[in-house]
Enzyme design. Structure first.
Site, PDB file in Angstrom:
ATOM      1  N   CYS A  88      10.395 -29.050  10.265  1.00 33.36           N
ATOM      2  CA  CYS A  88       9.871 -27.691  10.153  1.00 33.36           C
ATOM      3  C   CYS A  88       8.399 -27.649  10.584  1.00 33.36           C
ATOM      4  CB  CYS A  88      10.087 -27.165   8.735  1.00 33.36           C
ATOM      5  SG  CYS A  88      10.051 -25.355   8.651  1.00 33.36           S
TER       6      CYS A  88
ATOM      7  N   GLU B  97      17.114 -32.347   4.726  1.00 38.90           N
ATOM      8  CA  GLU B  97      17.097 -32.943   3.391  1.00 38.90           C
ATOM      9  C   GLU B  97      17.830 -32.114   2.346  1.00 38.90           C
ATOM     10  OE1 GLU B  97      13.237 -30.506   3.652  1.00 38.90           O
ATOM     11  OE2 GLU B  97      14.560 -31.624   4.997  1.00 38.90           O
TER      12      GLU B  97
ATOM     13  N   HIS C 204      15.902 -27.969   7.847  1.00 43.48           N
ATOM     14  CA  HIS C 204      15.689 -28.927   6.751  1.00 43.48           C
ATOM     15  C   HIS C 204      16.926 -29.806   6.546  1.00 43.48           C
ATOM     16  CE1 HIS C 204      11.820 -27.400   5.320  1.00 43.48           C
ATOM     17  NE2 HIS C 204      12.259 -26.234   5.753  1.00 43.48           N
TER      18      HIS C 204
END
Length: 513
Positions: free
Chosen positions: A84, A173, A171
Site C-alpha cells: 500500500c 496480510e 493488503h
C-alpha cells in the site's frame, strides 16, 4: 548483537494492519522485527535481514514531510516488498509518479495478475484482494513492470525481478485477501530465500540461555499477576535461573471468584516456585474509596501496587533484576511514534523509574498467540495458558462508579456465571474476552415475583480478536445469551436486567473503563 535467525525487517509507516504483517511472517516460521521507518542504514546492515517489508500508512507520498526511508536502503541488495503506502513510497523514491485516485478503493476488489513474478509466483488470472487507499501509481519507476491491475488501479502491483523489489497496492496480510498468505510465502521463501526455521522451541532455548548468561548469580524478582503474560515470563525465567527467582503476587482484592487461591496453589505447590503472596485488599479498597473516575482508579491502584511491591522487594535485600510480562502489543498501545496512547497501560511504564533493577522482558517481541504456545511448551496448566486477558486493576474498572464490597460481590458472582456458561458451551478459547460490567450509577425497574424491583443492570461484554488491537463483538448463540441472562437475574441478588454490548473496537475499547 546480530539475530541468530534469518530475519525479516518490517518498517512501520503507521498503518492499521502493521502488526498483522509481522504476525503473518511469524506464522510462516520466519523471525521478524518491526522498526520505525527512520531506522538507519547502518542499523539495517548490522541486522542483516533476508528481506524488508514497507507497511501501509495514512500519509500520501507527495505531501510535504511524508514519511520516507533513507534512499540508501535501495542500494543494500536486500529484497523489498512495499504494501500500500509502502509501494507508493518505492515508486516515489525510485523515479515513478503517484497521484490522487479519481475514486478511492476501500474493501474487496478483484485483482488481475498480469505477471507471475515474486509474490505472484505460480498465480494467474483474477484473485480477490483487500484495498484501502485513495492514491494510485501513475508511472512506474525504471526497471519495474506492472504485475497486477484492478478496475481503478492500472498498477495495483509491480515487480522489478532484477533488484528483487516488489509492490502491492492491496493488503496481503488480511484474511480478506484469501491468497495473501501464499503471496507472503512466495516473497519470504521464493524471493528472500528464507527456510522457515524459527519456532517457539528455538525461542525458549535462546531465551533461557540469554537470561542465564545475563543474570549470572544475581537475584531476580517478578511481579506475578496470574495472567498468561506474567505467568509465562516467570516460568521462562524460572527455567533459566531456578531458585534465584522470587515471585511476588499482590492480591489487591479485585480478582475474580477464587482466582487468587488458584494462582497461589499453581505456582507455589504445582510448579514449585518461590512465591510471596501478599493479601492487601483492605489497603487497595481504602485507596479507591469514593473514587468513580476510571483513570483515577487505574492510577490509584497502580501507585498502591508499586508501594506494596517495593515493601516486599525491600524485605528480600539486594535484587538485581525485575521480570515483566510485556508483550509487543503492550508497547504499541502505550504509545510509539506511530500509535497514540489510548489509556494508561498497566504493564508498560507501571513501575517507578527509580527502582534499582534491570528489566528482563523475555516476551517483549511476542504476540499473545505465541506466548500461549510458549506456555504450553513450558508445561503451564491449561487454565492459565488460556486465561482470558484481565486488566491489572481487575474488577475495579468493571464496576462503573464507586467501588464497594457489595458491588464487587455482585460482579464476581455474575462474572463467574458467564465464565461457567461460556466454558460449558465450548466457546471459551474462541472468545478473546467475556465478562460482566456493573454500572452502579444506574438502576432499572423490574418485576420479580409479585413485586417491582429497582436494581442494577449487568452488561455482558464478549469479543473476538487476534491481538486486542482490534476486536469484534462475539456472535453468541441466542440460547446461550438466554441462559446467561436467566441465571444472572435469578442467582445474583441485586441484578434484575442483563444487556449485551455489541460495540466493536474501534470505535469502542474492549473494557468500559
Amino acid at each position: 548483537m546480530a539475530k541468530p535467525h534469518e530475519t525479516i525487517l518490517v518498517l512501520d509507516f503507521g498503518g492499521q494492519y502493521n502488526q498483522l504483517i509481522a504476525r503473518r511472517v511469524r506464522e510462516l516460521h520466519v523471525y521478524c522485527e518491526m522498526h520505525p521507518y527512520t531506522i538507519s542504514v547502518d542499523a539495517i546492515r548490522e541486522m542483516n535481514p533476508k528481506g524488508i517489508i514497507f507497511t501501509g500508512g495514512p500519509a500520501s507520498v507527495y505531501e510535504e514531510k511524508a514519511p520516507a526511508v533513507d534512499p540508501a536502503i535501495y542500494d543494500l541488495g536486500i529484497p523489498i516488498l512495499g504494501i500500500c503506502y509502502g509501494m507508493q513510497l518505492m515508486v516515489n523514491q525510485l523515479g515513478g509518479k503517484v497521484g490522487r485516485a479519481e475514486s478511492r478503493e476501500y474493501g474487496k476488489a478483484s485483482l488481475t495478475i498480469t505477471a507471475s513474478e515474486g509474490p505472484f509466483a505460480g498465480m494467474e488470472g483474477d484473485v480477490q484482494c483487500w484495498m484501502s487507499h485513495g492514491d494510485k501509481v501513475e508511472v512506474l519507476p525504471h526497471g519495474f513492470v506492472g504485475s497486477g491491475k484492478t478496475d481503478h488501479a492500472p498498477f495495483a502491483a509491480m515487480a522489478d525481478p532484477v533488484r528483487r523489489f516488489y509492490g502491492v497496492q492491496f493488503h496481503p496480510e488480511v484474511r480478506h485477501t484469501p491468497q495473501g498468505m501464499d503471496m507472503m510465502r512466495n516473497f519470504l521463501f521464493g524471493v528472500c530465500g528464507c527456510t522457515g526455521e524459527w519456532t517457539m522451541e528455538n525461542f525458549i532455548e535462546e531465551q533461557v540461555a540469554a537470561i542465564r548468561a545475563r543474570v549470572g548469580s544475581g537475584k531476580v524478582l517478578c511481579a506475578l499477576s496470574g495472567g498468561v503474560d506474567s505467568s509465562v515470563a516467570a516460568l521462562l525465567v524460572h527455567r533459566a535461573v531456578g531458585e534465584q527467582l522470587t515471585c511476588v503476587y499482590v492480591d489487591h482484592g479485585f480478582m475474580r471468584l477464587n482466582e487468587s487461591e488458584r494462582i497461589i496453589k499453581t505456582f507455589r505447590d504445582e510448579l514449585g516456585m518461590n512465591l510471596i503472596a501478599v493479601e492487601a485488599s483492605e489497603r487497595f479498597m481504602a485507596k479507591v474509596a469514593g473514587v468513580s473516575d476510571p483513570e483515577t482508579k487505574r492510577k490509584s491502584i497502580g501507585n498502591e501496587f508499586i508501594r506494596v511491591f517495593e515493601e516486599e522487594a525491600a524485605k528480600l535485600g539486594q535484587v538485581d533484576f525485575l521480570v515483566q510480562g510485556t508483550l509487543y502489543p503492550d508497547v504499541v498501545e502505550s504509545g510509539t511514534s506511530t500509535a497514540e496512547t489510548i489509556k494508561t497501560h498497566h504493564n508498560v511504564g507501571g513501575l517507578p523509574e527509580d527502582m534499582k533493577f534491570e528489566l528482563i522482558e523475555p516476551l517483549r517481541t511476542l504476540f499473545k498467540d505465541e506466548v500461549r504456545e510458549v506456555g504450553q511448551r513450558l508445561g503451564l496448566p491449561e487454565d492459565i495458558v488460556w486465561r482470558q486477558p484481565f486488566p491489572g486493576p481487575g474488577l475495579a474498572i468493571r464496576v462503573l462508579g464507586e467501588i464497594t464490597k457489595e458491588s464487587l460481590d455482585i460482579l464476581r458472582h455474575a462474572d463467574d456465571i458467564v465464565f461457567q456458561e461460556i466454558k460449558k458451551a465450548g466457546l471459551y478459547r474462541q472468545i478473546w474476552q467475556s465478562f460482566v460490567v456493573l454500572p452502579t450509577t444506574v438502576r432499572s425497574v423490574g418485576v420479580m415475583g409479585d413485586g417491582r424491583t429497582y436494581e442494577y443492570p449487568a452488561i455482558l461484554r464478549a469479543v473476538t480478536s487476534d491481538d486486542a488491537m482490534t476486536a469484534d463483538w462475539a456472535r453468541l448463540p441466542y440460547e446461550l445469551l438466554e441462559k446467561i441472562s436467566n441465571r444472572i437475574v435469578n442467582e445474583v441478588k441485586g441484578v434484575n436486567r442483563v444487556v449485551y454490548d455489541i460495540t466493536s473496537k474501534p470505535p469502542g475499547t474492549i473494557e468500559w473503563e
